[in-house]
Structure formats: structure tokens, C-alpha cells
Design an enzyme around this catalytic site. Structure first.
Site, PDB file in Angstrom:
ATOM      1  N   HIS A 289      25.585  69.413  12.628  1.00 10.17           N
ATOM      2  CA  HIS A 289      26.564  68.326  12.528  1.00 10.17           C
ATOM      3  C   HIS A 289      25.927  67.112  11.864  1.00 10.17           C
ATOM      4  O   HIS A 289      24.703  66.944  11.879  1.00 10.17           O
ATOM      5  CB  HIS A 289      27.112  67.931  13.909  1.00 10.17           C
ATOM      6  CG  HIS A 289      26.054  67.584  14.901  1.00 10.17           C
ATOM      7  ND1 HIS A 289      25.347  68.538  15.607  1.00 10.17           N
ATOM      8  CD2 HIS A 289      25.560  66.391  15.311  1.00 10.17           C
ATOM      9  CE1 HIS A 289      24.485  67.946  16.407  1.00 10.17           C
ATOM     10  NE2 HIS A 289      24.582  66.630  16.245  1.00 10.17           N
TER      11      HIS A 289
ATOM     12  N   VAL B 193      22.630  68.865  20.600  1.00  7.73           N
ATOM     13  CA  VAL B 193      23.666  69.909  20.532  1.00  7.73           C
ATOM     14  C   VAL B 193      23.329  70.805  19.345  1.00  7.73           C
ATOM     15  O   VAL B 193      23.204  70.319  18.211  1.00  7.73           O
ATOM     16  CB  VAL B 193      25.080  69.305  20.384  1.00  7.73           C
ATOM     17  CG1 VAL B 193      26.113  70.421  20.265  1.00  7.73           C
ATOM     18  CG2 VAL B 193      25.420  68.405  21.570  1.00  7.73           C
TER      19      VAL B 193
ATOM     20  N   ASP C 139      32.567  61.046  18.576  1.00 11.03           N
ATOM     21  CA  ASP C 139      31.441  61.247  19.494  1.00 11.03           C
ATOM     22  C   ASP C 139      31.788  60.594  20.832  1.00 11.03           C
ATOM     23  O   ASP C 139      32.231  59.443  20.857  1.00 11.03           O
ATOM     24  CB  ASP C 139      30.167  60.616  18.894  1.00 11.03           C
ATOM     25  CG  ASP C 139      28.901  61.064  19.606  1.00 11.03           C
ATOM     26  OD1 ASP C 139      28.825  60.903  20.832  1.00 11.03           O
ATOM     27  OD2 ASP C 139      27.989  61.554  18.919  1.00 11.03           O
TER      28      ASP C 139
ATOM     29  N   HIS D  60      26.264  62.889  11.852  1.00 10.79           N
ATOM     30  CA  HIS D  60      26.797  61.674  12.476  1.00 10.79           C
ATOM     31  C   HIS D  60      27.232  60.707  11.372  1.00 10.79           C
ATOM     32  O   HIS D  60      26.472  60.481  10.417  1.00 10.79           O
ATOM     33  CB  HIS D  60      25.711  60.965  13.299  1.00 10.79           C
ATOM     34  CG  HIS D  60      25.164  61.774  14.432  1.00 10.79           C
ATOM     35  ND1 HIS D  60      25.528  61.555  15.733  1.00 10.79           N
ATOM     36  CD2 HIS D  60      24.262  62.797  14.466  1.00 10.79           C
ATOM     37  CE1 HIS D  60      24.867  62.392  16.525  1.00 10.79           C
ATOM     38  NE2 HIS D  60      24.098  63.155  15.769  1.00 10.79           N
TER      39      HIS D  60
HETATM   40  P1  5GP Z   1      22.581  65.398  18.300  1.00 10.12           P
HETATM   41  O1  5GP Z   1      21.582  64.758  19.208  1.00 10.12           O
HETATM   42  O2  5GP Z   1      22.624  66.875  18.593  1.00 10.12           O
HETATM   43  O3  5GP Z   1      22.406  65.072  16.859  1.00 10.12           O
HETATM   44  O4  5GP Z   1      23.965  64.743  18.655  1.00 10.12           O
HETATM   45  C1  5GP Z   1      24.895  65.290  19.531  1.00 10.12           C
HETATM   46  C2  5GP Z   1      25.962  64.243  19.711  1.00 10.12           C
HETATM   47  O5  5GP Z   1      27.034  64.865  20.386  1.00 10.12           O
HETATM   48  C3  5GP Z   1      25.540  63.036  20.539  1.00 10.12           C
HETATM   49  O6  5GP Z   1      25.737  61.857  19.776  1.00 10.12           O
HETATM   50  C4  5GP Z   1      26.441  63.093  21.766  1.00 10.12           C
HETATM   51  O7  5GP Z   1      26.879  61.815  22.152  1.00 10.12           O
HETATM   52  C5  5GP Z   1      27.586  63.952  21.293  1.00 10.12           C
HETATM   53  N1  5GP Z   1      28.214  64.770  22.318  1.00 10.12           N
HETATM   54  C6  5GP Z   1      27.586  65.434  23.336  1.00 10.12           C
HETATM   55  N2  5GP Z   1      28.497  66.134  24.058  1.00 10.12           N
HETATM   56  C7  5GP Z   1      29.706  65.904  23.479  1.00 10.12           C
HETATM   57  C8  5GP Z   1      31.027  66.369  23.788  1.00 10.12           C
HETATM   58  O8  5GP Z   1      31.275  67.105  24.730  1.00 10.12           O
HETATM   59  N3  5GP Z   1      32.030  65.927  22.968  1.00 10.12           N
HETATM   60  C9  5GP Z   1      31.794  65.096  21.896  1.00 10.12           C
HETATM   61  N4  5GP Z   1      32.871  64.732  21.169  1.00 10.12           N
HETATM   62  N5  5GP Z   1      30.564  64.630  21.601  1.00 10.12           N
HETATM   63  C10 5GP Z   1      29.528  65.044  22.373  1.00 10.12           C
END
Ligand code: 5GP
Length: 141
Positions: free
Chosen positions: A103, A99, A34, A105
Site C-alpha cells: 500500500h 500491514v 486510514d 500512504h
Molecule cells: P504500514 O505501517 O503497514 O505502512 O501502514 C498500515 C496503515 O494501516 C497504518 O497507517 C494504520 O493506521 C492503518 N490501519 C491499520 N489497521 C487498519 C484498518 O483496520 N483499517 C484501515 N482503514 N486502516 C488501518
């Protein structure tokens, strides 16, 4: 709920259109660092099959996804000598999802150390590369 958008950032990472610090891949899943980690070693486990989140996922996606998340949980615990591991998974914006490709974490945890904010500060690429190397090494052993 909106339809799956193949232009999301994780779909681009899956297609190799943008870089990531990849630590694991099998037939069904990839895992990478991340970029805004909530703690050292924060890893994202991402199925190759498209879905926004768990609400529209094919149930057949979930077994391989969580099998990989289990492998990554053990690997990050070992790589960083962590006391525990947190797994998190968000569905739609009300839950904190940012995103829209399913996924999980996987975050190493240390006694008394709180998580940093979700989608907070960008980590330096060299730090992500070093941490990815430690996780790959733990997966090999
Ligand atoms: P969500 O809120 O959708 O569960 O988590 C999305 C995660 O993707 C966040 O922890 C954020 O830091 C991570 N993230 C956002 N953009 C990118 C990216 O371009 N590359 C990577 N490796 N992680 C990302």
C-alpha cells in the site's frame, strides 16, 4: 521474507469482509481512509493484486498503483486545501510496515504542521466519513 498472508486486514477490506471508508476504486486499485491518520485526509492506496510489499510485487502492479496514488494526491490536496502531499510506502517491519499487503500512504500536508505518529490514535468514524466525502467530491471535479 515471509509469504503473503491472505488473512491480512487489507485483504479483508478488499474482499469486503470488514468495512472501510472507501474513496476510490478502479480495476486494479482501491483507496480508503486510514483509521489511525497521521494527518487529516490520510488515505491508503491498495492494489487488488496480492503482495506483501514492493519487494515481492509483480512490477505490473506498480504502474496502476502509482497512477491511482497520483490521482489521490491531487484529490486530497484539493479536498483539504493542503500546501503539499506526502506519499510513503514501507517494506517489512524494520522499515515501519505493520500491514503486510502492499500500500501507499497519501497524506495532505500543511506548512509547519508535523505528521502525527504512525499507527497512533484511532479517528472517529464520523470524521473519517466526512473526510472521505470531501475526497470523493474532489475526485469528481
Ligand atoms: P504500514 O505501517 O503497514 O505502512 O501502514 C498500515 C496503515 O494501516 C497504518 O497507517 C494504520 O493506521 C492503518 N490501519 C491499520 N489497521 C487498519 C484498518 O483496520 N483499517 C484501515 N482503514 N486502516 C488501518
Amino acid at each position: 521474507m515471509a509469504d503473503y498472508d491472505p488473512g491480512n486486514i487489507f485483504a479483508k477490506i478488499l474482499r469486503g469482509e470488514i468495512p472501510s471508508h472507501r474513496v476510490y476504486e478502479d480495476d486494479a486499485v482501491i483507496a480508503f481512509m486510514d483509521v489511525m491518520p497521521q494527518g487529516i485526509g490520510h488515505t491508503l492506496v491498495v492494489p487488488k493484486a496480492p503482495s506483501r510489499n514492493i519487494l515481492d510485487a509483480d512490477p505490473a502492479t506498480l504502474g496502476p498503483l502509482f497512477a491511482a496514488a497520483q490521482k489521490l494526491a491531487a484529490a486530497v490536496k484539493k479536498a483539504f486545501n493542503a500546501d503539499g502531499v506526502t506519499l510513503m510506502q514501507f517494506n517489512e517491519s524494520a522499515s515501519g510496515q505493520t500491514v503486510y499487503h502492499l500500500h501507499v500512504h497519501v497524506i495532505p500536508r500543511f506548512d509547519g504542521v508535523p505528521l502525527k505518529p504512525h499507527s497512533g490514535q484511532m479517528e472517529k468514524p464520523e470524521v473519517l466519513a466526512e473526510n472521505a466525502g470531501k475526497i470523493r467530491a474532489a475526485l469528481r471535479n
